[in-house]
Design a protein around this motif. Structure first.
Motif, PDB file in Angstrom:
ATOM      1  N   ASN A   2      36.402  40.576  32.371  1.00  0.00           N
ATOM      2  CA  ASN A   2      35.992  41.974  33.036  1.00  0.00           C
ATOM      3  C   ASN A   2      37.051  42.904  32.635  1.00  0.00           C
ATOM      4  O   ASN A   2      36.992  44.022  32.113  1.00  0.00           O
ATOM      5  CB  ASN A   2      35.929  41.673  34.420  1.00  0.00           C
ATOM      6  N   SER A   3      38.204  42.513  32.380  1.00  0.00           N
ATOM      7  CA  SER A   3      39.510  43.189  32.225  1.00  0.00           C
ATOM      8  C   SER A   3      39.372  43.506  30.661  1.00  0.00           C
ATOM      9  O   SER A   3      39.762  44.775  30.214  1.00  0.00           O
ATOM     10  CB  SER A   3      40.833  42.685  32.527  1.00  0.00           C
ATOM     11  N   ILE A   4      39.063  42.653  29.962  1.00  0.00           N
ATOM     12  CA  ILE A   4      38.874  42.676  28.480  1.00  0.00           C
ATOM     13  C   ILE A   4      37.748  44.045  28.026  1.00  0.00           C
ATOM     14  O   ILE A   4      37.789  44.965  27.321  1.00  0.00           O
ATOM     15  CB  ILE A   4      38.479  41.411  27.738  1.00  0.00           C
ATOM     16  N   ILE A   5      36.802  43.802  28.871  1.00  0.00           N
ATOM     17  CA  ILE A   5      35.791  44.800  28.737  1.00  0.00           C
ATOM     18  C   ILE A   5      36.122  46.160  29.209  1.00  0.00           C
ATOM     19  O   ILE A   5      36.007  47.275  28.265  1.00  0.00           O
ATOM     20  CB  ILE A   5      34.346  44.438  29.743  1.00  0.00           C
ATOM     21  N   ILE A   6      36.718  46.271  30.309  1.00  0.00           N
ATOM     22  CA  ILE A   6      37.532  47.482  30.740  1.00  0.00           C
ATOM     23  C   ILE A   6      38.245  48.124  29.768  1.00  0.00           C
ATOM     24  O   ILE A   6      38.458  49.437  29.211  1.00  0.00           O
ATOM     25  CB  ILE A   6      38.035  47.439  32.178  1.00  0.00           C
ATOM     26  N   ALA A   7      39.066  47.339  28.936  1.00  0.00           N
ATOM     27  CA  ALA A   7      40.150  47.845  28.030  1.00  0.00           C
ATOM     28  C   ALA A   7      39.389  48.143  26.551  1.00  0.00           C
ATOM     29  O   ALA A   7      39.886  49.102  26.204  1.00  0.00           O
ATOM     30  CB  ALA A   7      41.060  46.660  27.670  1.00  0.00           C
ATOM     31  N   GLN A   8      38.394  47.632  26.443  1.00  0.00           N
ATOM     32  CA  GLN A   8      37.538  47.816  25.241  1.00  0.00           C
ATOM     33  C   GLN A   8      36.856  49.371  25.397  1.00  0.00           C
ATOM     34  O   GLN A   8      37.005  50.134  24.453  1.00  0.00           O
ATOM     35  CB  GLN A   8      36.536  46.752  25.033  1.00  0.00           C
ATOM     36  N   MET A   9      36.132  49.491  26.549  1.00  0.00           N
ATOM     37  CA  MET A   9      35.592  50.699  26.878  1.00  0.00           C
ATOM     38  C   MET A   9      36.752  51.756  27.059  1.00  0.00           C
ATOM     39  O   MET A   9      36.356  53.097  26.363  1.00  0.00           O
ATOM     40  CB  MET A   9      34.968  50.754  28.213  1.00  0.00           C
ATOM     41  N   ALA A  10      37.873  51.586  27.564  1.00  0.00           N
ATOM     42  CA  ALA A  10      38.900  52.703  27.467  1.00  0.00           C
ATOM     43  C   ALA A  10      39.533  52.941  26.121  1.00  0.00           C
ATOM     44  O   ALA A  10      39.734  54.253  25.831  1.00  0.00           O
ATOM     45  CB  ALA A  10      40.099  52.183  28.585  1.00  0.00           C
ATOM     46  N   VAL A  11      39.694  51.957  25.408  1.00  0.00           N
ATOM     47  CA  VAL A  11      40.388  52.366  24.284  1.00  0.00           C
ATOM     48  C   VAL A  11      39.091  52.988  23.116  1.00  0.00           C
ATOM     49  O   VAL A  11      39.550  53.951  22.577  1.00  0.00           O
ATOM     50  CB  VAL A  11      40.730  50.719  23.384  1.00  0.00           C
ATOM     51  N   SER A  12      38.073  52.619  23.102  1.00  0.00           N
ATOM     52  CA  SER A  12      36.982  53.134  22.408  1.00  0.00           C
ATOM     53  C   SER A  12      36.876  54.624  22.762  1.00  0.00           C
ATOM     54  O   SER A  12      36.743  55.596  21.859  1.00  0.00           O
ATOM     55  CB  SER A  12      35.613  52.516  22.465  1.00  0.00           C
ATOM     56  N   GLY A  13      36.622  54.988  24.059  1.00  0.00           N
ATOM     57  CA  GLY A  13      36.696  56.404  24.568  1.00  0.00           C
ATOM     58  C   GLY A  13      37.831  56.924  24.223  1.00  0.00           C
ATOM     59  O   GLY A  13      37.691  58.272  24.146  1.00  0.00           O
ATOM     60  N   ALA A  14      39.005  56.514  24.325  1.00  0.00           N
ATOM     61  CA  ALA A  14      40.244  57.194  23.936  1.00  0.00           C
ATOM     62  C   ALA A  14      40.137  57.579  22.530  1.00  0.00           C
ATOM     63  O   ALA A  14      40.600  58.677  22.311  1.00  0.00           O
ATOM     64  CB  ALA A  14      41.425  56.113  24.304  1.00  0.00           C
ATOM     65  N   LEU A  15      39.843  56.872  21.600  1.00  0.00           N
ATOM     66  CA  LEU A  15      39.845  57.331  20.192  1.00  0.00           C
ATOM     67  C   LEU A  15      38.869  58.474  20.136  1.00  0.00           C
ATOM     68  O   LEU A  15      38.994  59.194  19.187  1.00  0.00           O
ATOM     69  CB  LEU A  15      39.462  55.962  19.307  1.00  0.00           C
TER      70      LEU A  15
END
Length: 292
Positions: A2-15
């Motif tokens: 779940n933490s990896i999914i959260i990090a994935q969403m956050a990084v994609s959104g930040a870009l």
């Protein structure tokens, strides 16, 4: 997991948020010299993307298309300044607000009539195959967005600090009347700021189009978020828009994941309302001093 999914969403959104920051930076450039902004900035992004796509379809190499698209953005920025802003500023009126909105509507109508209403893919030589970093997938296209945003903003900031034209820009931004007394043309400096703002819009269009698509409505999804970033960061905050842009992009992505895609636009609107109500000068903006 779940933490990896959260990090994935956050990084994609930040870009993605970096694109908002780049468009917001265009708002800052014109506001600094003239205390005006182009409310048709989103349409400049869209028109420049369509023009760049047309160059590619005509067989122009990608490396030559990029400067061609940027020059088109500069030209469009100068058109906005001359047709929609200059007379209003000379008359000390706020007519530029309505005129730039009208320009945006004309740009939207022109795009529909010239290129049609359908969204079109934007080819890019940069790979879209994901790279893996600590379990997070990032595509070279997304990395190119970050590189492009920081490169353009960095070059403009160096131009403003290290060249005579750039110092004139800073002088007009600090005190227009004093700059004119020193022999600096405020009119030409404002033209420069709108030209740079148009170039920034064109770069945003070139960077984002391969990830999304090119269409007449692409501007509507970007402009409100970029305006929110500019206001929340502060219209005189410099690189503060990068911080707010990254934060908003990540927040949007996480909101869409946890609450639903229908709420994706909510964070930007909430931040805009809070900024206007609590800190009108922005998080990184300078406090305004009223002289009496």
């Amino acid at each position: 997991m779940n933490s990896i999914i959260i990090a994935q969403m956050a990084v994609s959104g930040a870009l993605m948020g970096l694109v908002y920051a780049l468009i917001a930076y265009g708002f800052q450039l014109t506001y600094a010299t003239s205390k005006s902004i182009n409310f048709g900035q989103g349409e400049l992004v869209m028109l420049s993307a369509f023009f760049s796509l047309t160059l590619l379809n005509l067989g122009v190499p990608y490396w030559l298309m990029v400067p061609g698209g940027l020059l088109f953005g500069v030209a469009m920025g100068l058109v906005v300044e001359r047709a929609c802003v200059r007379l209003s500023l000379e008359q000390k009126s706020e007519g530029w607000i309505l005129l730039t909105i009208i320009f945006g509507l004309l740009g939207f109508s022109a795009a529909e009539n010239i290129w049609g209403r359908d969204d079109r893919p934007f080819p890019s030589p940069i790979s879209s195959d994901p790279l893996h970093f600590f379990g997070i997938n990032i595509t070279p296209l997304e990395i190119s967005v970050a590189i492009g945003v920081f490169a353009v903003m960095g070059v403009i900031e160096l131009f403003k600090r290290k060249t005579l034209l750039g110092k004139a820009f800073e002088a007009v931004a600090a005190d227009r009347d004093a700059a004119e007394l020193m022999g600096i043309s405020a009119t030409h400096t404002i033209m420069l700021s709108y030209g740079l703002s148009g170039m920034v819009a064109a770069m945003a269009g070139i960077l984002i189009s391969p990830i999304t698509t090119v269409g007449p409505t692409m501007a509507s999804a970007l402009i409100l978020k970029a305006f929110s970033v500019a206001v929340v960061a502060g219209l005189d905050s410099g690189f503060g828009v990068v911080v707010i842009g990254i934060f908003l992009g990540a927040l949007e992505s996480l909101t869409s994941f946890y609450i639903g895609s229908g709420w994706r636009e909510a964070p930007g609107l909430i931040l805009l309302i809070l900024a206007l109500a609590v800190r009108p000068n922005g998080v990184f903006g300078k406090a305004s001093i009223r002289k009496v």
